[in-house]
Design an enzyme around this catalytic site. Sequence first.
Site, PDB file in Angstrom:
ATOM      1  N   ARG A 103      11.012  -1.632  11.440  1.00 43.68           N
ATOM      2  CA  ARG A 103       9.880  -1.107  12.199  1.00 43.68           C
ATOM      3  C   ARG A 103       9.613  -1.980  13.411  1.00 43.68           C
ATOM      4  O   ARG A 103       9.740  -3.196  13.334  1.00 43.68           O
ATOM      5  CB  ARG A 103       8.638  -1.077  11.295  1.00 43.68           C
ATOM      6  CG  ARG A 103       8.283   0.314  10.827  1.00 43.68           C
ATOM      7  CD  ARG A 103       7.212   0.352   9.780  1.00 43.68           C
ATOM      8  NE  ARG A 103       5.960  -0.299  10.124  1.00 43.68           N
ATOM      9  CZ  ARG A 103       4.872  -0.267   9.349  1.00 43.68           C
ATOM     10  NH1 ARG A 103       4.904   0.388   8.204  1.00 43.68           N
ATOM     11  NH2 ARG A 103       3.758  -0.894   9.704  1.00 43.68           N
TER      12      ARG A 103
ATOM     13  N   ARG B 187      11.678  -5.910   5.370  1.00 47.41           N
ATOM     14  CA  ARG B 187      11.525  -4.460   5.151  1.00 47.41           C
ATOM     15  C   ARG B 187      12.459  -3.669   6.058  1.00 47.41           C
ATOM     16  O   ARG B 187      12.618  -3.974   7.235  1.00 47.41           O
ATOM     17  CB  ARG B 187      10.084  -4.042   5.413  1.00 47.41           C
ATOM     18  CG  ARG B 187       9.910  -2.523   5.317  1.00 47.41           C
ATOM     19  CD  ARG B 187       8.478  -2.093   5.271  1.00 47.41           C
ATOM     20  NE  ARG B 187       7.709  -2.548   6.420  1.00 47.41           N
ATOM     21  CZ  ARG B 187       6.400  -2.398   6.532  1.00 47.41           C
ATOM     22  NH1 ARG B 187       5.720  -1.820   5.560  1.00 47.41           N
ATOM     23  NH2 ARG B 187       5.764  -2.835   7.594  1.00 47.41           N
TER      24      ARG B 187
ATOM     25  N   ARG C 192     -10.127   1.192   7.916  1.00 51.52           N
ATOM     26  CA  ARG C 192      -9.584  -0.151   8.128  1.00 51.52           C
ATOM     27  C   ARG C 192     -10.609  -1.097   8.730  1.00 51.52           C
ATOM     28  O   ARG C 192     -10.338  -2.284   8.898  1.00 51.52           O
ATOM     29  CB  ARG C 192      -8.438   0.000   9.117  1.00 51.52           C
ATOM     30  CG  ARG C 192      -7.243  -0.853   8.888  1.00 51.52           C
ATOM     31  CD  ARG C 192      -6.218  -0.399   9.898  1.00 51.52           C
ATOM     32  NE  ARG C 192      -5.034  -1.155   9.870  1.00 51.52           N
ATOM     33  CZ  ARG C 192      -3.916  -0.796   9.212  1.00 51.52           C
ATOM     34  NH1 ARG C 192      -3.869   0.300   8.514  1.00 51.52           N
ATOM     35  NH2 ARG C 192      -2.865  -1.552   9.273  1.00 51.52           N
TER      36      ARG C 192
ATOM     37  N   LYS D 153       0.833  -1.215   0.000  1.00 50.03           N
ATOM     38  CA  LYS D 153       0.000   0.000   0.000  1.00 50.03           C
ATOM     39  C   LYS D 153       0.867   1.264   0.000  1.00 50.03           C
ATOM     40  O   LYS D 153       0.682   2.164  -0.809  1.00 50.03           O
ATOM     41  CB  LYS D 153      -0.927   0.027   1.236  1.00 50.03           C
ATOM     42  CG  LYS D 153      -1.869  -1.149   1.336  1.00 50.03           C
ATOM     43  CD  LYS D 153      -2.808  -1.029   2.530  1.00 50.03           C
ATOM     44  CE  LYS D 153      -2.144  -1.046   3.893  1.00 50.03           C
ATOM     45  NZ  LYS D 153      -1.444  -2.319   4.211  1.00 50.03           N
TER      46      LYS D 153
ATOM     47  N   ARG E  69      -0.700  -8.860  13.358  1.00 50.41           N
ATOM     48  CA  ARG E  69      -1.267  -7.894  12.405  1.00 50.41           C
ATOM     49  C   ARG E  69      -2.051  -8.592  11.300  1.00 50.41           C
ATOM     50  O   ARG E  69      -3.104  -8.117  10.862  1.00 50.41           O
ATOM     51  CB  ARG E  69      -0.144  -7.038  11.785  1.00 50.41           C
ATOM     52  CG  ARG E  69       0.408  -6.022  12.768  1.00 50.41           C
ATOM     53  CD  ARG E  69       1.785  -5.541  12.367  1.00 50.41           C
ATOM     54  NE  ARG E  69       1.813  -4.827  11.121  1.00 50.41           N
ATOM     55  CZ  ARG E  69       2.897  -4.716  10.350  1.00 50.41           C
ATOM     56  NH1 ARG E  69       4.037  -5.287  10.712  1.00 50.41           N
ATOM     57  NH2 ARG E  69       2.842  -4.033   9.237  1.00 50.41           N
TER      58      ARG E  69
HETATM   59  P1  AP5 Z   1       4.811  -1.648   1.956  1.00 52.10           P
HETATM   60  O1  AP5 Z   1       4.477  -0.798   0.768  1.00 52.10           O
HETATM   61  O2  AP5 Z   1       5.558  -1.022   3.077  1.00 52.10           O
HETATM   62  O3  AP5 Z   1       3.491  -2.402   2.446  1.00 52.10           O
HETATM   63  P2  AP5 Z   1       2.230  -1.829   3.222  1.00 52.10           P
HETATM   64  O4  AP5 Z   1       1.017  -2.513   2.658  1.00 52.10           O
HETATM   65  O5  AP5 Z   1       2.232  -0.334   3.218  1.00 52.10           O
HETATM   66  O6  AP5 Z   1       2.549  -2.437   4.640  1.00 52.10           O
HETATM   67  P3  AP5 Z   1       2.411  -1.829   6.106  1.00 52.10           P
HETATM   68  O7  AP5 Z   1       3.142  -2.795   6.978  1.00 52.10           O
HETATM   69  O8  AP5 Z   1       2.844  -0.406   6.157  1.00 52.10           O
HETATM   70  O9  AP5 Z   1       0.892  -1.951   6.292  1.00 52.10           O
HETATM   71  P4  AP5 Z   1       0.117  -1.951   7.619  1.00 52.10           P
HETATM   72  O10 AP5 Z   1      -1.260  -1.829   7.134  1.00 52.10           O
HETATM   73  O11 AP5 Z   1       0.399  -3.095   8.524  1.00 52.10           O
HETATM   74  O12 AP5 Z   1       0.789  -0.730   8.399  1.00 52.10           O
HETATM   75  P5  AP5 Z   1       0.269   0.735   8.737  1.00 52.10           P
HETATM   76  O13 AP5 Z   1       1.447   1.600   8.771  1.00 52.10           O
HETATM   77  O14 AP5 Z   1      -0.906   1.122   7.926  1.00 52.10           O
HETATM   78  O15 AP5 Z   1       5.644  -2.915   1.416  1.00 52.10           O
HETATM   79  C1  AP5 Z   1       6.171  -3.871   2.321  1.00 52.10           C
HETATM   80  C2  AP5 Z   1       7.541  -4.376   1.816  1.00 52.10           C
HETATM   81  O16 AP5 Z   1       7.355  -5.033   0.564  1.00 52.10           O
HETATM   82  C3  AP5 Z   1       8.549  -3.234   1.544  1.00 52.10           C
HETATM   83  O17 AP5 Z   1       9.806  -3.674   1.967  1.00 52.10           O
HETATM   84  C4  AP5 Z   1       8.513  -3.036   0.021  1.00 52.10           C
HETATM   85  O18 AP5 Z   1       9.778  -2.619  -0.461  1.00 52.10           O
HETATM   86  C5  AP5 Z   1       8.150  -4.439  -0.460  1.00 52.10           C
HETATM   87  N1  AP5 Z   1       7.320  -4.421  -1.673  1.00 52.10           N
HETATM   88  C6  AP5 Z   1       6.258  -3.603  -1.944  1.00 52.10           C
HETATM   89  N2  AP5 Z   1       5.723  -3.909  -3.140  1.00 52.10           N
HETATM   90  C7  AP5 Z   1       6.446  -4.956  -3.624  1.00 52.10           C
HETATM   91  C8  AP5 Z   1       6.366  -5.735  -4.835  1.00 52.10           C
HETATM   92  N3  AP5 Z   1       5.449  -5.496  -5.778  1.00 52.10           N
HETATM   93  N4  AP5 Z   1       7.258  -6.740  -4.978  1.00 52.10           N
HETATM   94  C9  AP5 Z   1       8.211  -6.992  -4.018  1.00 52.10           C
HETATM   95  N5  AP5 Z   1       8.335  -6.276  -2.871  1.00 52.10           N
HETATM   96  C10 AP5 Z   1       7.453  -5.278  -2.678  1.00 52.10           C
HETATM   97  O19 AP5 Z   1      -0.294   0.518  10.233  1.00 52.10           O
HETATM   98  C11 AP5 Z   1       0.567   0.195  11.299  1.00 52.10           C
HETATM   99  C12 AP5 Z   1      -0.242   0.151  12.591  1.00 52.10           C
HETATM  100  O20 AP5 Z   1      -0.828   1.456  12.831  1.00 52.10           O
HETATM  101  C13 AP5 Z   1      -1.425  -0.816  12.600  1.00 52.10           C
HETATM  102  O21 AP5 Z   1      -1.038  -2.128  12.953  1.00 52.10           O
HETATM  103  C14 AP5 Z   1      -2.328  -0.150  13.651  1.00 52.10           C
HETATM  104  O22 AP5 Z   1      -1.873  -0.438  14.956  1.00 52.10           O
HETATM  105  C15 AP5 Z   1      -2.132   1.332  13.396  1.00 52.10           C
HETATM  106  N6  AP5 Z   1      -3.116   1.868  12.442  1.00 52.10           N
HETATM  107  C16 AP5 Z   1      -2.867   2.378  11.203  1.00 52.10           C
HETATM  108  N7  AP5 Z   1      -4.003   2.757  10.607  1.00 52.10           N
HETATM  109  C17 AP5 Z   1      -4.994   2.501  11.483  1.00 52.10           C
HETATM  110  C18 AP5 Z   1      -6.413   2.634  11.419  1.00 52.10           C
HETATM  111  N8  AP5 Z   1      -7.032   3.121  10.334  1.00 52.10           N
HETATM  112  N9  AP5 Z   1      -7.129   2.252  12.506  1.00 52.10           N
HETATM  113  C19 AP5 Z   1      -6.526   1.766  13.620  1.00 52.10           C
HETATM  114  N10 AP5 Z   1      -5.196   1.586  13.717  1.00 52.10           N
HETATM  115  C20 AP5 Z   1      -4.435   1.947  12.658  1.00 52.10           C
END
Ligand code: AP5
Length: 216
Positions: A160, A127, A88, A13, A171
């Site tokens: 992270r 990552r 979410r 994402k 997660r």
């Molecule tokens: P990356 O692009 O970083 O993936 P992502 O989907 O953004 O993963 P996140 O871990 O950031 O998602 P998340 O939803 O768990 O975290 P968030 O920060 O929202 O890619 C991952 C890896 O893959 C990278 O190394 C990249 O280089 C590689 N990659 C990407 N595309 C690729 C491809 N095509 N091929 C190969 N490699 C590839 O949330 C974190 C925490 O915040 C949550 O757990 C929660 O506690 C809180 N939170 C956030 N939003 C909310 C909400 N709305 N409500 C409540 N709590 C929330």
Amino acid sequence: MRLVLMGAPGSGKGTQAKVLGKRIKVPHISSGDILRESIRRNSALGVEAKTYMDRGELVPDEVLLGVMEERLQESDCGHGYILDGFPRTVPQAEAFRTMLANHAAHLDHVLWLQVPTVELVRRLSGRRTCKECGSSYHLSLDPPKKSGVCDKCGGQLIQRDDDSEETIVARLTVYEKQTTPLAEFYRAQHLLSEINGVGSLDDVLERMLGAIGGNA
Ligand code: AP5
């Protein structure tokens, strides 16, 4: 254009939203980045959010919704945005719908990135993220030119806190239980497109552009 990007942790994402945002000229707004910045600043929001994030749980709506509503009212959001990580859950999506209605605005598309679990775990465990500018790398799939150093700003690359093996499992479980029902919510509104998230970054981007009508 107002877009929601949904998908499991590690589905790409954040990676894709940054590129797509530049292509369609709207800001990328990540709820996770907003929360991590609050933690970095040690604000009251950050202190509260950290306890949930470290366990891989969702931050409660009463903490998160106000922050997101405030961010979406900033001037750079006037012509749209790409939301990454919000909404979410179905209650968050309902609250978001009310926010939009209050501003006579509507959502254009929801893109759902699909990636098999084994690949999600591989991506998350490898990552590395820049401590300074937040750029994301992968130890084997997308390594920096110099080990441990950000190509873009020279900052230190770190893992992270929530990318430990135990928290990744938590997660993914939370995602299955609390986020996947959102797909049905948006499918019923004819807003949802499922996108194959496996392949090169360019291939995935092209699929996303195709789903939103190639709007540039
Ligand atoms: P990356 O692009 O970083 O993936 P992502 O989907 O953004 O993963 P996140 O871990 O950031 O998602 P998340 O939803 O768990 O975290 P968030 O920060 O929202 O890619 C991952 C890896 O893959 C990278 O190394 C990249 O280089 C590689 N990659 C990407 N595309 C690729 C491809 N095509 N091929 C190969 N490699 C590839 O949330 C974190 C925490 O915040 C949550 O757990 C929660 O506690 C809180 N939170 C956030 N939003 C909310 C909400 N709305 N409500 C409540 N709590 C929330």
